[in-house]
Design a protein around this motif. Structure first.
Motif: not given
Length: 160
Positions: A62-70, A52-60
């Motif tokens: 890419d500007g997808d804050v809601s996906e990364a945060g959830l 989740g941390v790795v995927a959220s880093t990529v999502a952040f």
């Protein structure tokens, strides 16, 4: 020092006040299959969190804050649940109950709602299908263990 003046060591029971009577907590640590369950829940929490941390880093990025945060919230719920169920104190059991109920319900909420901003590495994504439904099964097993290992249930089973 304890209530009767004896030293309180690691093996000494910590009395809980119930009316005028002290109730000692002489529960032992988990052995056998419960220890395996607790190990699997902790290992799952670590795996979900790392991915989740790795995927959220990529999502952040890419500007997808809601996906990364959830996704990070779902990982934190797993970590809090694992720590709460392993610690086994009164407040930690309450934390464990809350987080494992959330971990049991949210995968189905995400599945029913459909368009929830979750990365596919989240344990809540598609009812846990990414991990062969282990997140849902683990949450249900954790809730069952919390109910079975409850001090009041143990006292009732032992005739107390």
């Amino acid at each position: 020092m304890g209530d009767a003046g004896e030293p309180m060591g690691e093996s000494a029971a910590i009395p809980a006040q119930h009316g005028n009577q002290a109730l000692p907590d002489d529960r032992t640590t988990a052995h056998g299959w419960p220890r395996i369950l607790l190990f699997l829940l902790a290992a799952g929490a670590l795996i979900f969190s790392w991915r989740g941390v790795v995927a959220s880093t990529v999502a952040f990025g890419d500007g997808d804050v809601s996906e990364a945060g959830l996704t990070l919230v779902s990982d934190l719920c797993w970590i809090a649940g694992a720590v709460g169920i392993i610690h086994n104190g009164r407040r930690m059991r309450r934390l464990a109950w809350a987080t494992w109920v959330i971990n049991a319900v949210m995968p189905f909420v995400a599945l029913v709602v459909g368009n929830v901003a979750l990365d596919r590495v989240s344990p809540w994504f598609d009812a846990g299908a990414t991990y062969f439904y282990f997140p849902v099964l683990g949450a249900v097993a954790a809730i069952a263990w919390l109910a079975w290992s409850s001090p009041s249930q143990i006292a009732t089973r032992n005739g107390g």
